[in-house]
Design a protein around this motif. Structure first.
Motif, mmCIF file in Angstrom:
data_model
loop_
_atom_site.group_PDB
_atom_site.id
_atom_site.type_symbol
_atom_site.label_atom_id
_atom_site.label_comp_id
_atom_site.label_asym_id
_atom_site.label_seq_id
_atom_site.Cartn_x
_atom_site.Cartn_y
_atom_site.Cartn_z
ATOM 1 N N LEU A 20 -58.407 17.551 3.849
ATOM 2 C CA LEU A 20 -58.528 18.552 4.912
ATOM 3 C C LEU A 20 -58.758 19.941 4.317
ATOM 4 C CD1 LEU A 20 -56.660 18.886 8.204
ATOM 5 C CD2 LEU A 20 -56.470 20.789 6.604
ATOM 6 N N LEU A 21 -57.985 20.293 3.298
ATOM 7 C CA LEU A 21 -58.153 21.595 2.661
ATOM 8 C C LEU A 21 -59.545 21.718 2.053
ATOM 9 C CD1 LEU A 21 -54.660 21.935 0.927
ATOM 10 C CD2 LEU A 21 -55.436 23.070 3.009
ATOM 11 N N ALA A 22 -60.021 20.644 1.438
ATOM 12 C CA ALA A 22 -61.365 20.661 0.858
ATOM 13 C C ALA A 22 -62.417 20.865 1.934
ATOM 14 C CB ALA A 22 -61.615 19.366 0.094
ATOM 15 N N ALA A 23 -62.244 20.212 3.081
ATOM 16 C CA ALA A 23 -63.197 20.346 4.175
ATOM 17 C C ALA A 23 -63.228 21.774 4.712
ATOM 18 C CB ALA A 23 -62.845 19.368 5.292
ATOM 19 N N VAL A 24 -62.059 22.318 5.001
ATOM 20 C CA VAL A 24 -61.974 23.662 5.566
ATOM 21 C C VAL A 24 -62.490 24.698 4.573
ATOM 22 C CG1 VAL A 24 -60.399 25.435 6.428
ATOM 23 C CG2 VAL A 24 -60.070 23.047 7.097
ATOM 24 N N ASN A 25 -62.058 24.597 3.329
ATOM 25 C CA ASN A 25 -62.395 25.619 2.335
ATOM 26 C C ASN A 25 -63.858 25.583 1.919
ATOM 27 O OD1 ASN A 25 -59.765 26.410 2.469
ATOM 28 N ND2 ASN A 25 -59.160 25.538 0.512
ATOM 29 N N ASN A 26 -64.561 24.483 2.229
ATOM 30 C CA ASN A 26 -65.980 24.405 1.910
ATOM 31 C C ASN A 26 -66.880 24.640 3.114
ATOM 32 O OD1 ASN A 26 -66.553 23.602 -1.055
ATOM 33 N ND2 ASN A 26 -64.771 22.376 -0.503
ATOM 34 N N GLY A 27 -66.286 24.956 4.273
ATOM 35 C CA GLY A 27 -67.115 25.416 5.381
ATOM 36 C C GLY A 27 -67.224 24.524 6.592
ATOM 37 N N ALA A 28 -66.339 23.543 6.756
ATOM 38 C CA ALA A 28 -66.388 22.707 7.961
ATOM 39 C C ALA A 28 -66.034 23.532 9.194
ATOM 40 C CB ALA A 28 -65.421 21.531 7.829
ATOM 41 N N ASP A 29 -66.669 23.213 10.300
ATOM 42 C CA ASP A 29 -66.330 23.841 11.581
ATOM 43 C C ASP A 29 -65.207 23.089 12.290
ATOM 44 O OD1 ASP A 29 -68.450 25.869 11.614
ATOM 45 O OD2 ASP A 29 -69.793 24.153 11.782
ATOM 46 N N ALA A 30 -65.069 21.822 11.987
ATOM 47 C CA ALA A 30 -64.052 20.982 12.612
ATOM 48 C C ALA A 30 -63.737 19.832 11.667
ATOM 49 C CB ALA A 30 -64.531 20.453 13.969
ATOM 50 N N VAL A 31 -62.558 19.270 11.809
ATOM 51 C CA VAL A 31 -62.173 18.084 11.046
ATOM 52 C C VAL A 31 -61.685 17.020 12.021
ATOM 53 C CG1 VAL A 31 -61.554 19.390 8.971
ATOM 54 C CG2 VAL A 31 -59.791 18.857 10.676
ATOM 55 N N TYR A 32 -61.836 15.761 11.609
ATOM 56 C CA TYR A 32 -61.241 14.679 12.386
ATOM 57 C C TYR A 32 -60.294 13.910 11.486
ATOM 58 C CZ TYR A 32 -64.854 11.612 10.322
ATOM 59 O OH TYR A 32 -65.665 10.919 9.454
ATOM 60 N N LEU A 33 -59.164 13.558 12.039
ATOM 61 C CA LEU A 33 -58.106 12.922 11.270
ATOM 62 C C LEU A 33 -57.336 11.977 12.168
ATOM 63 C CD1 LEU A 33 -55.269 14.513 12.195
ATOM 64 C CD2 LEU A 33 -56.324 16.320 10.850
ATOM 65 N N GLY A 34 -56.543 11.122 11.558
ATOM 66 C CA GLY A 34 -55.762 10.159 12.311
ATOM 67 C C GLY A 34 -54.279 10.421 12.174
ATOM 68 N N SER A 35 -53.524 10.091 13.212
ATOM 69 C CA SER A 35 -52.079 10.075 13.090
ATOM 70 C C SER A 35 -51.692 8.740 12.466
ATOM 71 C CB SER A 35 -51.418 10.253 14.458
ATOM 72 O OG SER A 35 -51.552 9.079 15.220
ATOM 73 N N THR A 36 -50.431 8.492 12.346
ATOM 74 C CA THR A 36 -49.990 7.249 11.704
ATOM 75 C C THR A 36 -50.103 6.045 12.628
ATOM 76 O OG1 THR A 36 -47.721 7.825 12.324
ATOM 77 C CG2 THR A 36 -48.439 8.406 10.096
ATOM 78 N N ARG A 37 -50.558 6.225 13.872
ATOM 79 C CA ARG A 37 -50.728 5.118 14.810
ATOM 80 C C ARG A 37 -52.052 5.240 15.538
ATOM 81 N NH1 ARG A 37 -49.295 0.640 15.520
ATOM 82 N NH2 ARG A 37 -48.339 0.557 17.566
ATOM 83 N N PHE A 38 -52.656 4.088 15.837
ATOM 84 C CA PHE A 38 -53.804 3.971 16.740
ATOM 85 C C PHE A 38 -55.057 4.693 16.240
ATOM 86 C CE2 PHE A 38 -49.984 4.034 19.622
ATOM 87 C CZ PHE A 38 -49.914 2.662 19.787
ATOM 88 N N GLY A 39 -55.264 4.733 14.928
ATOM 89 C CA GLY A 39 -56.488 5.297 14.368
ATOM 90 C C GLY A 39 -57.330 4.210 13.732
ATOM 91 N N ALA A 40 -58.652 4.381 13.752
ATOM 92 C CA ALA A 40 -59.565 3.340 13.277
ATOM 93 C C ALA A 40 -59.647 3.266 11.755
ATOM 94 C CB ALA A 40 -60.957 3.566 13.856
ATOM 95 N N ARG A 41 -58.839 4.075 11.048
ATOM 96 C CA ARG A 41 -58.734 3.957 9.598
ATOM 97 C C ARG A 41 -57.249 3.840 9.252
ATOM 98 N NH1 ARG A 41 -63.180 2.975 10.173
ATOM 99 N NH2 ARG A 41 -65.059 3.787 9.180
ATOM 100 N N ALA A 42 -56.688 2.669 9.526
ATOM 101 C CA ALA A 42 -55.250 2.466 9.335
ATOM 102 C C ALA A 42 -54.847 2.615 7.878
ATOM 103 C CB ALA A 42 -54.850 1.075 9.849
ATOM 104 N N TYR A 43 -55.813 2.447 6.948
ATOM 105 C CA TYR A 43 -55.478 2.481 5.532
ATOM 106 C C TYR A 43 -55.827 3.812 4.878
ATOM 107 C CZ TYR A 43 -55.132 -2.433 6.639
ATOM 108 O OH TYR A 43 -54.795 -3.624 7.236
ATOM 109 N N ALA A 44 -56.220 4.797 5.681
ATOM 110 C CA ALA A 44 -56.369 6.152 5.155
ATOM 111 C C ALA A 44 -54.971 6.767 5.023
ATOM 112 C CB ALA A 44 -57.244 6.987 6.093
#
Length: 767
Positions: free
Chosen positions: A16-40
Motif C-alpha cells: 500500500l505504501l509503495a502504491a501511494v508513494n509512487n502515485g496511485a489515485d486509489a488502492v484496493y485491498l481485502g479485509s481478513t474475510r470475504f475477499g477474492a485473494r484469501a492468501y494475500a
C-alpha cells in the motif's frame, strides 16, 4: 483528455505504501474475510484503519474487496463487516454477491458500490443492469475488447478496466475448476490455480495425444498495455486497474510509477518517448511473457504461454560450458551479486538460484558487465547454449525501494499568517480540496528590533514539510507592521496546524454516524408462473430427437435447434459480448445482461451464482424472473437452507431450480486450446471441436472434455457427469438436466430415470 484513476493493488501495508508513494489515485485491498485473494496479506481492523488514514491524508481512495460469494450462514457476519467498513470511512466496496449488493443498497444507500469482475460484466446490457441496481462502477471482464469498452461507457456508469498484471484463462466468476477438482473455490477467494498446471490435448475417445508446443495449455501471459495508455484514455474507462494483490511491494511500486509517469506525460502534452527501458524493468519484476490481451484482440499464441507458467524474467546471458561444479556464461547484460537467476533446460525442469558467488578469471567478484565471461556454481547438468535468465535484479530492487520510501506526489498547501504586536500569531493552512485548519502561537508577537518576519523568513520556516504529505504552494503575510517571533514558535504553530489539517483530511464521510443505517425494507416479490418440473438443456439435434416426446422442457442456446423445434426454450449464452434478441414466452438467462433487455419470462441459471436467500430474493424481485437455479457450488443441504430462509422471510415458497445431472463447466474461456493447437489460434468459429471430441488430460490422466458453444467460447467440463443422489432431490424445486456429450440412447435413459424420480415426488407446482 480526461484523467483516469490509477488503481493499485495492496496485499500488504508495505505494498500500500509503495502504491501511494509512487502515485496511485486509489488502492484496493481485502479485509481478513470475504475477499477474492484469501492468501494475500490482507488487513485486519487495526491495519485497515491505519491504511485509510494514510491514504486519505495523501488524497488516495481506498476500495475494499468483499468480492466472494456469501453463504446463507455467513450473511450476518458479512453484514457486520459492511457495518464496520461503512463507519471506518471506506470509500467504496468491490462486490460479487448479488445478495450482499441488495442488502447494502437498502441499509446504506450512500455507500459507493463497484461490481467486481467476479460478477462477469462483459457487455453493455450488464453495465446497464448494475447501474439500475444502484451500483456506481462496473469492473469489466478482462476479455472485453476496447471498442466494447467504449460502447459500455455510453451507459454513463464508471468503468474500470484491467491494464496490467495476471490474466485468468477463464472468465472471472465463471471458473469452478479449483472448486470442483480440489475443493478450493475461486469464487470464495481460495483458487489453487489448476490452470497453471500441465495439460495435454487428446482425442476424447481414443486418448490419442495431440502434439503441442509446451504442456501449460491453460496458462496465459501477463497483461501489459503501457504502450497503449493514450488509446485507453480515449476509451471512456474511468479507472485503470493494476492486478497484483499477491505481488511484492517493489512490483506494485514500479508498475504504478510506470503508468503514473505515462499518464501524466500524455496529459501534460509531453513528447512521446520509448518505453523499451521501462519494459525491461517491468519484465525483471514479474512476467510470464507480456500480451496486450483481449483489449486489443490478441488471441492464441499472442495471449498464452504454454512453455512455463511462472516468472521468466529477462535473458542476460548464455551458457558456454560446464565443469567442476560451475557453469561458464557469457553475459549480454549486467549481473550483480544477490540477483535471482534461472537456467532453462529443455525438459522444463529449470534451475533457479541466487548469484551469491560470481567468479571472473577464477576470482570472486561482485558483478559482471555485458560481454564478460563469468562462472557460477551450478551442480545440476546443463547444456551449452542454455539461456541464463535474471529473475530478480537486486540493484533495481534497491532503486524501487528508495523511490517508494517517500511520496512522489505531495498535496499543495497555502499558509496565511495574521496578527499584530501584543497578540498571538494566527497561522491558517488550506489545501485545494477545501480543508482548512489554524493554530495560534503561545507567545505574542513583538515589535522587531532587527530582523522582522518578512515573507521570505516565513517561507523558510513554513516550507519545512518533508515529513508530511504536503508541499508548500504559497505563503500570504498579513502581519501588521514589522514584527518578531521566535522560530520555535513558528515551527510549533506549523506542526499544530498541519496536524489539524491531516485530521480533517482523514475523515472523508463525517455524516456516517455510529448508528447510521437505514431501516431494512423487505423486497416485494410478486406471484410467479409455474416452472416446468424437469428442464433438460441440450446441445445436439440427436438429443432433441430422442427427447421430444417426453414430458420435459427442452432448452438450448443453438439457433438451429431453436428454429427447428419451436417447443425448445431459447437460452442465452454464458458469454454474450453482442447479445441477440431471443423470442419466446420463456427464456433461460445465463448472464446478468439478459435482465436488462428481457421481455420473456426468465429462468436464471447457475451463472448468477446464487448462494444465499438475499440473492435469491433480489432476482425474484425482478418482474421478468420466474425462477432461479442455485450455484453449482452448493450442496443439497445448503440449497434447502436458502429455501427455508426465503420462506421464513417472505412466507411463500421460492421458485427454484436444482441441478440434478450433467457435466458442469469447469471453465468458460475466450482462449480455445483446440483452435490454438490444431489451427492458428487466431481464427474463431473453426468448428474443429464439433468435428471430433477433444479433452484436456492432466497429470493424473483425467480427461476433461472441451467444446465450443454457439458463440465459439470454449467450455472445459469436469471428467465425469455430476449427479445428485435420490435422497438429495428437492421435491419443491424444478430439476435441471444438462446434456452435452451424451448420445441419443444415453440421453433418453437419463431423462427417463429422473422422470420416474419426479413422479415419486408429488408437488403439483414448482414455485
Amino acid at each position: 483528455m480526461k484523467r483516469p484513476e490509477l488503481l493499485a493493488p495492496a496485499g500488504s501495508m508495505e505494498a500500500l505504501l509503495a502504491a501511494v508513494n509512487n502515485g496511485a489515485d486509489a488502492v484496493y485491498l481485502g479485509s481478513t474475510r470475504f475477499g477474492a485473494r484469501a492468501y494475500a496479506g490482507n488487513f485486519d481492523a487495526q491495519q485497515l484503519q491505519q491504511a485509510l488514514r494514510y491514504c486519505h491524508q495523501h488524497e488516495v481512495k481506498v476500495y475494499v474487496t468483499v468480492n466472494t460469494l456469501i453463504m446463507e450462514n455467513e450473511l450476518d457476519e458479512a453484514k457486520a463487516l459492511i457495518d464496520f467498513l461503512y463507519h471506518s470511512d471506506v470509500d467504496a466496496l468491490i462486490l460479487q454477491d448479488l445478495g450482499l449488493v441488495s442488502w447494502i443498497r437498502r441499509a446504506y444507500p450512500d455507500f459507493e458500490l463497484h461490481a467486481s469482475t467476479q460478477m462477469h460484466i462483459h457487455n453493455r446490457e450488464g453495465v446497464r443492469w448494475v447501474k439500475e441496481l444502484g451500483m456506481q462502477r462496473a469492473v469489466l471482464a478482462r476479455e472485453t475488447p476496447l471498442e466494447l469498452v467504449q460502447e459500455c461507457a455510453e451507459e454513463g456508469l464508471d468503468l474500470e478496466i484491467f491494464v496490467y498484471g495476471a490474466l485468468c484463462v477463464c472468465y472471472s466468476g465463471e471458473c469452478l475448476m479449483s472448486s470442483i477438482q480440489g475443493g478450493r473455490s475461486g469464487n470464495r477467494g481460495q483458487c489453487a490455480q489448476p490452470c497453471r498446471m500441465p495439460y495435454q490435448l487428446v482425442e476424447l475417445e481414443s486418448g490419442r495425444e495431440i502434439k503441442a508446443p509446451g504442456e501449460y495449455l491453460l496458462s496465459p501471459m501477463d497483461l501489459n498495455t503501457l504502450q497503449h495508455v493514450e488509446q485507453l484514455m480515449q476509451s471512456g474507462a474511468t479507472s485503470f486497474k493494476i492486478e497484483g494483490r499477491m505481488k511484492r511491494p517493489e512490483y506494485v511500486g514500479a508498475v504504478v510509477r510506470a503508468y503514473r509517469e505515462k499518464i501524466d506525460a500524455i496529459l501534460n502534452g509531453q513528447p512521446k518517448r520509448s518505453d523499451e527501458a521501462e519494459q525491461i524493468r517491468l519484465k525483471k519484476l514479474f512476467n510470464r511473457g507480456f500480451t496486450e490481451g483481449y483489449l486489443f484482440h490478441q488471441q492464441g499464441s499472442a495471449v498464452m504461454n504454454p512453455l512455463r507458467p511462472n516468472h521468466v524474467g529477462v535473458q542476460i546471458g548464455t551458457v558456454l560450458s560446464q565443469r567442476g561444479g560451475r557453469v561458464q556464461v557469457r553475459l549480454s547484460a549486467p549481473l550483480h551479486q544477490g540477483d535471482g537467476l534461472r537456467i532453462l533446460r529443455e525438459n522444463g525442469e529449470d534451475i533457479g538460484f541466487t548469484a551469491n558467488y560470481i567468479y571472473k578469471n577464477d576470482l570472486l567478484c561482485a558483478q559482471g558487465q555485458s560481454g564478460d565471461i563469468l562462472e557460477l556454481p551450478v551442480a545440476e547438468k546443463v547444456k551449452p547454449g542454455a539461456a541464463l535468465l535474471q529473475t530478480t535484479d537486486s540493484e533495481l530492487m534497491k532503486v524501487i525501494q528508495a523511490q517508494s520510501a517517500q511520496p512522489a506526489y505531495r498535496i499543495p498547501v497555502c499558509f496565511t499568517v495574521c496578527g499584530k504586536a501584543g497578540e498571538p500569531m494566527v497561522l491558517t493552512v488550506s489545501d485545494a480540496q477545501g480543508y482548512r485548519a489554524e493554530a495560534l502561537t503561545q507567545q505574542r508577537l513583538q515589535p522587531a528590533q532587527k530582523a522582522p518576519l518578512d515573507k521570505q523568513r516565513l517561507v523558510n520556516q513554513l516550507g519545512k514539510l518533508n515529513d508530511t504529505p504536503f508541499v508548500l504552494k504559497e505563503v500570504t503575510n498579513l502581519l501588521e507592521g514589522a514584527l518578531f517571533l521566535p522560530v520555535q514558535q513558528i515551527n510549533e504553530a506549523r506542526r499544530q496546524a498541519l496536524a489539524a489539517l491531516i485530521q480533517l483530511r482523514e475523515v472523508r464521510y463525517p455524516h456516517r454516524g455510529p448508528n447510521q443505517r437505514q431501516p431494512i425494507q423487505s423486497m416485494v416479490i410478486e406471484a410467479k408462473s409455474v416452472l416446468p418440473k424437469l428442464i433438460v438443456q441440450i446441445e445436439t439435434r440427436e438429443q432433441a430427437e430422442a427427447l421430444l416426446d417426453l414430458p420435459v422442457q427442452l432448452v438450448s442456446s443453438w439457433p438451429a435447434l431453436i428454429q427447428a423445434y419451436p417447443q425448445i426454450m431459447p437460452s442465452s449464452l454464458r458469454v454474450q459480448e453482442k447479445p441477440t434478441v431471443l423470442e419466446g414466452e420463456w427464456l433461460q438467462a445465463e448472464e446478468i445482461g439478459t435482465l436488462s433487455r428481457a421481455t420473456s419470462k426468465l429462468i436464471c441459471t447457475s451463472g448468477f451464482n446464487v448462494t444465499n436467500s438475499e440473492a435469491l430474493a433480489l432476482l425474484l424481485s425482478q418482474q421478468a424472473v420466474q425462477g432461479v437455479e442455485f450455484s453449482l457450488e452448493l450442496t443439497a443441504a445448503q440449497q434447502t437452507e436458502i429455501r427455508a430462509a426465503f420462506e421464513k422471510q417472505f412466507h411463500r415458497s421460492a421458485p427454484t431450480v436444482q441441478f440434478v445431472y450433467g457435466y458442469r463447466d469447469l471453465m468458460v474461456s475466450k482462449a480455445c486450446p483446440v483452435n490454438r493447437i490444431l489451427s492458428d489460434g487466431n481464427q474463431r468459429n473453426c468448428q474443429l471441436c464439433h468435428q471430433k471430441a477433444y479433452a484436456l488430460k492432466n497429470k493424473k490422466g483425467e480427461r476433461l472434455p472441451v467444446f465450443g458453444d454457439a458463440a465459439c467460447f470454449s467450455h472445459t467440463l469436469e471428467k465425469t457427469p455430476f449427479q445428485l443422489r435420490a435422497d438429495e432431490l428437492d421435491a419443491h424445486s424444478s430439476w435441471k438436466i444438462r446434456l452435452t456429450l451424451e448420445d441419443a440412447r444415453t440421453s433418453r435413459e437419463i431423462v427417463t430415470r429422473y422422470l420416474a424420480f419426479r413422479a415419486e415426488r408429488q408437488p403439483t407446482e414448482i414455485g
